[in-house]
Design a protein around this motif. Sequence first.
Motif, mmCIF file in Angstrom:
data_model
loop_
_atom_site.group_PDB
_atom_site.id
_atom_site.type_symbol
_atom_site.label_atom_id
_atom_site.label_comp_id
_atom_site.label_asym_id
_atom_site.label_seq_id
_atom_site.Cartn_x
_atom_site.Cartn_y
_atom_site.Cartn_z
ATOM 1 N N GLU A 25 13.618 -25.957 44.014
ATOM 2 C CA GLU A 25 15.272 -26.086 43.664
ATOM 3 C C GLU A 25 15.280 -26.387 42.224
ATOM 4 N N THR A 26 14.459 -27.115 41.421
ATOM 5 C CA THR A 26 14.527 -27.078 40.105
ATOM 6 C C THR A 26 13.333 -26.512 39.447
ATOM 7 N N VAL A 27 13.324 -25.612 38.505
ATOM 8 C CA VAL A 27 12.342 -25.133 37.777
ATOM 9 C C VAL A 27 12.223 -25.471 36.371
ATOM 10 N N VAL A 28 10.891 -25.656 35.923
ATOM 11 C CA VAL A 28 10.937 -26.480 34.454
ATOM 12 C C VAL A 28 9.912 -25.462 33.709
ATOM 13 N N VAL A 29 10.489 -24.937 32.708
ATOM 14 C CA VAL A 29 9.797 -23.785 31.783
ATOM 15 C C VAL A 29 10.051 -24.286 30.351
ATOM 16 N N ALA A 30 8.874 -23.787 29.455
ATOM 17 C CA ALA A 30 9.326 -23.766 27.894
ATOM 18 C C ALA A 30 10.234 -22.647 27.547
ATOM 19 N N PRO A 31 10.675 -22.525 26.375
ATOM 20 C CA PRO A 31 11.639 -21.712 25.887
ATOM 21 C C PRO A 31 10.870 -20.462 25.918
ATOM 22 N N ASN A 32 11.725 -19.199 26.112
ATOM 23 C CA ASN A 32 11.084 -18.048 26.088
ATOM 24 C C ASN A 32 10.211 -17.554 27.134
ATOM 25 N N THR A 33 10.222 -18.312 28.321
ATOM 26 C CA THR A 33 9.269 -18.307 29.233
ATOM 27 C C THR A 33 9.868 -17.382 30.483
ATOM 28 N N GLN A 34 9.511 -16.277 30.782
ATOM 29 C CA GLN A 34 10.057 -15.451 32.037
ATOM 30 C C GLN A 34 10.054 -16.237 33.186
ATOM 31 N N ILE A 35 11.183 -16.491 33.947
ATOM 32 C CA ILE A 35 11.493 -16.925 35.267
ATOM 33 C C ILE A 35 11.466 -15.514 36.217
ATOM 34 N N THR A 36 11.001 -15.778 37.324
ATOM 35 C CA THR A 36 10.926 -14.496 38.257
ATOM 36 C C THR A 36 11.585 -15.188 39.522
ATOM 37 N N TRP A 37 12.368 -14.719 40.131
ATOM 38 C CA TRP A 37 12.986 -14.864 41.451
ATOM 39 C C TRP A 37 12.366 -13.894 42.330
ATOM 40 N N PHE A 38 11.853 -14.185 43.707
ATOM 41 C CA PHE A 38 11.364 -13.112 44.588
ATOM 42 C C PHE A 38 12.227 -13.671 45.861
ATOM 43 N N ASN A 39 12.973 -12.553 46.353
ATOM 44 C CA ASN A 39 14.010 -12.778 47.549
ATOM 45 C C ASN A 39 13.268 -12.444 48.926
ATOM 46 N N ALA A 40 12.866 -13.119 49.666
ATOM 47 C CA ALA A 40 12.131 -12.909 50.812
ATOM 48 C C ALA A 40 13.285 -12.918 52.085
ATOM 49 N N ASP A 41 14.454 -13.129 51.665
ATOM 50 C CA ASP A 41 15.486 -13.118 52.791
ATOM 51 C C ASP A 41 15.923 -11.717 53.008
ATOM 52 N N SER A 42 16.565 -11.484 54.361
ATOM 53 C CA SER A 42 17.122 -9.894 54.547
ATOM 54 C C SER A 42 18.396 -9.828 53.877
ATOM 55 N N SER A 43 19.009 -10.833 53.750
ATOM 56 C CA SER A 43 20.207 -10.879 52.788
ATOM 57 C C SER A 43 20.026 -10.702 51.272
ATOM 58 N N PRO A 44 20.924 -9.704 50.545
ATOM 59 C CA PRO A 44 20.606 -9.543 49.245
ATOM 60 C C PRO A 44 21.114 -10.981 48.523
ATOM 61 N N HIS A 45 20.500 -11.374 47.266
ATOM 62 C CA HIS A 45 21.195 -12.648 46.619
ATOM 63 C C HIS A 45 21.371 -12.134 44.989
ATOM 64 N N GLN A 46 21.986 -13.096 44.241
ATOM 65 C CA GLN A 46 22.288 -12.842 42.851
ATOM 66 C C GLN A 46 22.241 -14.153 42.132
ATOM 67 N N VAL A 47 21.430 -14.338 41.236
ATOM 68 C CA VAL A 47 21.131 -15.495 40.399
ATOM 69 C C VAL A 47 22.273 -15.456 39.262
ATOM 70 N N THR A 48 23.061 -16.648 39.586
ATOM 71 C CA THR A 48 24.273 -16.665 38.594
ATOM 72 C C THR A 48 23.962 -18.044 37.987
ATOM 73 N N ILE A 49 23.725 -17.996 36.541
ATOM 74 C CA ILE A 49 24.096 -19.122 35.632
ATOM 75 C C ILE A 49 25.577 -19.503 35.534
#
Length: 268
Positions: free
Chosen positions: A200-224
């Motif tokens: 639920e919480t991901v910790v990264v350094a600045p300019n690090t690529q974050i990748t989301w993989f969708n394993a659900d049948s439903s579509p999703h959309q990451v919204t900041i």
Amino acid sequence: MRDIKSAAVAAATGLGCGIVLAFSAFAGGDKIAFPEDYAKGTLYSTLDRHDNKQYRELWATPAAVEAARKGEPAPSGTVLTLVQYKAQLDAAGAPAKDAQGRFMKGDLVAYTVMEKRAGWGTEYPDELRNGEWEYQAFGPDKKVNEKANLKGCFECHKPHAGQDFVISLASLKGTAPGEAAKPQPGPGIVSIADFKFGPETVVVAPNTQITWFNADSSPHQVTITGAKGFRTPVVLKGKTTQLTLADAGIYDYICGLHPAMKGKIEVK
């Protein structure tokens, strides 16, 4: 006819999103009659909704399927019907699953309909209009749900103007892209499964690529959310989306299609 301004503002809803109850629905939905013959059309997708323990069916009029598979816009007269059922539950209260690992449908909950007609939509402001589409919600008795927040349907589908406001267009075409390889767990890797972000919480350094993989049948959309709001493209099953943040800070995000899904990014 009720004025559009009387619609209560609530969370994003609509086909592929669900129904959120508000105080009133605005007049546009009154144009749509219950599609009695929806089941004579094409069942083009089914979804298991882990967040609210529902099994869902998406039906389309045949001409809409034909047009989508030719790469053409949905024609006037297109009707897309989302049928919502409670999932059958086991003794522990979890959704029971069939031999294929899918939810089994129980009691009928509701219908959500989006219909397209030439000339519809002209009464709406540009920031809300969904082309020529209108929306309506019906209860299991096929009567209009007077408490449904139809404005939420417009808000949910509005970001998808590039695909004629149809979030499930890839399924309608029958040509959803093949699955990408699932990323190995590690820093900056987030899985989407059972309508949850993990971790639920991901910790990264600045300019690090974050990748989301969708394993659900439903579509999703990451919204900041917040002042630096940003939406990724819609992520279909088996696909990934990436985001890189340069500035240190804490960024809250939700699924733009299912706002109850929440996550957090810490850049430090």
